[in-house]
Write an enzyme that holds these catalytic residues in place. Sequence first.
Site, short mmCIF file in Angstrom:
data_model
loop_
_atom_site.label_atom_id
_atom_site.label_comp_id
_atom_site.label_asym_id
_atom_site.label_seq_id
_atom_site.Cartn_x
_atom_site.Cartn_y
_atom_site.Cartn_z
N LYS A 119 -57.62 -14.62 -31.91
CA LYS A 119 -57.27 -13.26 -31.50
C LYS A 119 -56.11 -13.28 -30.50
O LYS A 119 -55.24 -12.42 -30.52
CB LYS A 119 -58.48 -12.57 -30.89
N GLU B 286 -59.53 -7.55 -22.43
CA GLU B 286 -58.73 -6.36 -22.68
C GLU B 286 -59.30 -5.16 -21.93
O GLU B 286 -60.49 -5.13 -21.60
CB GLU B 286 -58.70 -6.02 -24.17
N HIS C 168 -71.77 -3.54 -30.57
CA HIS C 168 -70.43 -3.88 -31.09
C HIS C 168 -70.47 -4.31 -32.55
O HIS C 168 -69.52 -4.93 -33.03
CB HIS C 168 -69.77 -4.97 -30.23
N ARG D 117 -59.94 -11.90 -44.75
CA ARG D 117 -60.98 -12.02 -45.79
C ARG D 117 -61.34 -10.62 -46.27
O ARG D 117 -60.82 -9.63 -45.75
CB ARG D 117 -62.23 -12.69 -45.21
#
Length: 684
Positions: free
Chosen positions: A116, A200, A235, A297
Amino acid sequence: MFSKILIANRGEIACRVAATARRLGVRTVAVYSDADAHARHVSLCDEAVRLGPAPARDSYLRGERIVEIARALGAEAIHPGYGFLSENEEFAEACAKAGIAFIGPPPAAIRAMGSKSEAKALMEQARVPLVPGYHGAAQDPALLQRESDRIGYPVLIKASAGGGGKGMRVVREPGEFAAALASCQREAAASFGDDRVLVEKYLERPRHIEIQVFCDAHGGAVYLFERDCSVQRRHQKVLEEAPAPGMTPERRRAMGEAAVAAARAVGYVGAGTVEFIATSDINTSAGHFFFMEMNTRLQVEHPVTEMITGHDLVEWQLRVACGEALPATQEQLQIHGHAIEARIYAENPDKGFLPAIGTLTHMALPAAVEFQRNADGAAFHDPAPVRIDAGVRAGDAISPHYDPMIAKLIVWGATREQALARMRGALAETHIVGLANNVDFLGRLVANHSFAIAHLDTGLIERERAALFAPEDRLPNEFLALACARVLADEAAAVGADPWSGRNGWRLNGSYTRELTFKSERGVHDVRIEYARDGYRFDHGGLCSPLVIQPVPAGAAPSRLSLRLADRLLQADVVRAVDPVGDELHVFLNGRHCVLTRIDVIAHAGEADTVEGRLSAPMPGKVVAVHAARGVRVARGAALLVMEAMKMEHTIVAPADGTVDEILFGVGEQVAEGAALVQFTPAA
């Protein structure tokens, strides 16, 4: 087209890939662990080979063994599904070295997007908008804490190599950071073999919108529109829909073009998903969207895209992997109708969505068909209104070794309102017995006003908690009447020619009254049933009424019951599950599921989190952290120890102010479900 492929996965995605391969005349090879020897995906493929023991690291993550099997059986390609090895660049490289096509992107693209942090650096260079944060390689906890302080709380810690909500925590105060970071790192290492994280700014009430992209090896690239995946718990996605409610054509085009640009930047080939986080006003000129990550994917929620476009994305994957050009151009792609997907999980929503294990002793699903693509590849034909992607059948077990998904329920409608109505109806026809599941919760969720009017954001479930988990003061008499009817009908069916041997209360003259006692989550219920010449009378909770069991239509399921109670006609399914522990009656009525245990005289005490001062394991797992010690006084809610199960961490907390008498397991030790973990004495 390939003549034979190996499917390097399990569950519903392996079944999904096998279905398309079968339609295209492609032979399939399944691989399985000891836990999946009799799994549905094994039976659907032409050949099957054992990989190893149940743990994924000993079976589905054995890349070298999978490539070896593919070569030995003459498979020309390997489809990795999602999860496991689907985003593993070493596995993709191993396939290439063996001369086997990897049905996925090139290793370089996986490498570029696999981290990421690195992906965000690439997107920053490509001028794709990013959420403020720290995506660097340095992982010193003190540095990460300073960066979080700089960004400003709340912040989101995310596993750099992660996905599926694993290795992710929201931190709202500086003092919470260290513990949350340690937990994320442990979970990330266990799930992905990589404990690196990024930090973040956490956006309050954002929408999670993702774009399906597809690229070929000839320079072709398209986006197949968007999916709204905002409805999440822990999440992890619960409901997904396409297209995103309220999305304007201009915003759709802007996000789609940004997603294609991201894919082109890494030389992408195949199916991929670019995920964005967006402000809640995304549909206005003031709204903003930010790149979050790219999944290299096929996604779990790909069926909703198939339903609104009429294209089989697995077929696209196979054709692109064979070297063909994309089957359609951007101008040929259109949105038709609306689709919603609900993920049916073995979990207990009332206990923090804790995953469950057990055997599916009964599983009845609504009538559905497999997805069928457009016959002409152009004009859209309305799909069947209900589709089910499942990797299990009645009698199968949900084990602690893999994701606890039971099935995906997908509906299509000409409008969102029609799709919602069909989803409510399909959930009402989904009956599962044998383990905890979220079907009832999903029914409440799709009926929730905020969801119905598309007031969506990632905090919807928490925001609507009071409505979604509203306690019911009293068990409706209808459920008790149906439970009694099942008992009475079963007894009547068991009576032979000799009425004296019957257990149905028959008397030569007069009437007879008996008491049936049931236990539910709301307590113990004593129901008086009177037998008379003209039938039964039901007496409970102030209702004393005739109870008439009526015939059901020919061909109805054995669990189907029809009865008249007072002035109401009730039709429902009542499944009786008799085992050594008890006699359970599962009543499915109008989309609700109620479990009633029949008892003789004395109801057993309900299960509780503390038994004789002990805290027990909610499910099998491993202790990964201990936060308390013998003799320590703790406050209610204090973390005592942390268990890992199904690749997720579960914190065991103090149920009250008190003293820790003993920690019964250490870090690294395996524990069985129900095992006492902590000896605890509440404060006087």
